[in-house]
Design an enzyme around this catalytic site. Structure first.
Site, short mmCIF file in Angstrom:
data_model
loop_
_atom_site.label_atom_id
_atom_site.label_comp_id
_atom_site.label_asym_id
_atom_site.label_seq_id
_atom_site.Cartn_x
_atom_site.Cartn_y
_atom_site.Cartn_z
N THR A 13 44.11 35.11 35.66
CA THR A 13 43.11 34.41 34.84
C THR A 13 41.91 35.30 34.53
O THR A 13 41.02 34.89 33.78
CB THR A 13 42.62 33.13 35.52
N GLN A 15 39.88 39.04 33.38
CA GLN A 15 39.90 39.93 32.21
C GLN A 15 41.18 40.76 32.17
O GLN A 15 41.95 40.71 31.21
CB GLN A 15 38.69 40.87 32.25
N LEU A 88 45.84 42.19 41.15
CA LEU A 88 44.54 42.37 40.51
C LEU A 88 43.48 41.44 41.08
O LEU A 88 42.31 41.56 40.72
CB LEU A 88 44.65 42.09 39.00
N SER A 133 39.57 50.92 42.79
CA SER A 133 38.30 50.99 42.06
C SER A 133 37.59 52.30 42.34
O SER A 133 37.69 52.86 43.44
CB SER A 133 37.40 49.82 42.47
N GLU A 135 34.69 52.50 43.02
CA GLU A 135 33.71 52.23 44.06
C GLU A 135 34.14 52.77 45.41
O GLU A 135 33.32 52.86 46.33
CB GLU A 135 33.44 50.73 44.15
N TYR A 157 32.13 45.94 48.90
CA TYR A 157 33.29 45.93 48.01
C TYR A 157 34.00 47.28 48.03
O TYR A 157 35.23 47.35 48.14
CB TYR A 157 32.85 45.59 46.58
N ARG A 192 35.11 40.04 29.72
CA ARG A 192 34.43 40.37 30.96
C ARG A 192 33.65 39.15 31.45
O ARG A 192 33.12 38.39 30.65
CB ARG A 192 33.49 41.54 30.73
#
Length: 333
Positions: A13, A15, A88, A133, A135, A157, A192
């Protein structure tokens, strides 16, 4: 062979999940998505797929599940029998992870471990894509980053994603599983979430242009990001699982732009001076903000022949135009 054309997607659900579902359906896949049970049955990004009578119940299926519920996840795997699995889902807002660090780590790290175990137990090989990611690199001094850059996360995160990414590598090396980590840099689109800065900018600029708001509150506008388009990036996900050998790939443009650049481009599109409307709010400053994150996409370009197809200005224009169109077509505004 039919199982190889069946995909199971967590985060469908969101992006990326919505764009991936469209891509897979266009390629003839049967797509199963895992969704959380909520009181709101409408899921805006995939509602057009769910309401399509030619797809829903035939090649497009949704299953209720939660990353913390291993029993239900196993049942979904058994029902869907996917040849490809795209993971995801999980709390993905970096700033929010400082406020809810435990649940972020539970969803992102432990949720991925649960799914790796389930995939390992399947009777037939499941090609496993994990959405990593940039990150994970956080405060690295190496720039640009490559697939061999050491992890140095600067947020809860980033720590959780670093753990999940390394787990993917361990399961690939230890059990011979087909696991790919897509190390994605920032990727945006009109889909987004509104709590992400690019969408916030595009939405507020459009509302200022239509006389509905008067200012745009932001944190550090000199922070730089490697921004691409989500449609391009989900193509990279699919390409990874079409290879004979699993591997990890940086997915990035190799270029950085500041939030100031995004703001300037957005206000230019509506013919307004950004300096008049943008205000600084320290509440939006991150406790730690990586300043050197830019990816080197050489490997994915060379091995998978992937290329980003949309420029930074194309992205900004698409996002602002979508917000203007939404306002103009909404009778409430």
């Amino acid at each position: 062979m039919t199982e190889l054309r069946t995909a199971l997607v967590t985060g469908i659900t969101g992006q990326d999940g919505s764009y991936l579902a469209e891509l897979l359906l266009d390629k003839g896949y049967t797509v199963h998505g895992i969704v959380r049970r909520t009181s709101n049955l409408r899921r805006s990004r995939i509602e057009h797929l769910r309401s399509d009578e030619n797809l829903s119940g035939h090649r497009f299926f949704l299953h209720y599940g939660d990353l913390a519920d291993g029993t239900t996840l196993r049942r979904i795997f058994s029902a869907a029998k996917p040849g490809e699995f795209y993971h995801l889902a999980g709390q993905s807002h970096v700033g929010l992870s400082f406020e809810i660090p435990e649940s972020t780590c539970e969803e992102v790290a432990m949720g991925t471990l649960r799914l790796l175990e389930i995939a390992r137990d399947q009777p037939n090989q499941v090609k496993f894509y994990h959405a990593s990611s940039s990150e994970i690199f956080g405060n690295t001094q190496e720039s640009p980053q490559t697939e061999t850059t050491a992890f140095s996360p600067a947020s809860p995160y980033g720590c959780a994603k670093a753990c999940a990414t390394q787990l993917g590598r361990v399961y690939r090396d230890s059990y011979g599983m087909f696991v790919c980590n897509g190390i994605f840099y920032n990727h945006e689109s009109p889909r987004r979430g509104e709590n992400f800065v690019t969408r916030k900018i595009a939405r507020t600029v459009a509302r200022i242009a239509r006389g509905l708001e008067e200012e745009l509150m932001l944190g550090n506008i000199d922070a730089r990001r490697d921004w691409g388009h989500a449609r391009d990036y989900v193509q990279a996900m699919w390409l990874m699982l079409q290879q004979e050998k699993a591997d990890d790939y940086i997915v990035a443009t190799g270029e950085t732009h500041s939030i100031r650049d995004f703001v300037t481009a957005a206000f230019d599109l509506v013919g307004l001076p950004w300096e008049k409307y943008v205000k600084h709010d320290r509440a939006f400053d991150r406790p730690a903000d990586p300043s050197r994150l830019v990816g080197c996409p050489d490997k994915i370009k060379r091995v998978l022949h992937w290329q980003p197809t949309r420029s930074f200005r194309d992205l900004v224009r698409e996002m602002v135009d979508a917000e203007l169109s939404a306002i103009d077509n909404d009778p409430k505004d």
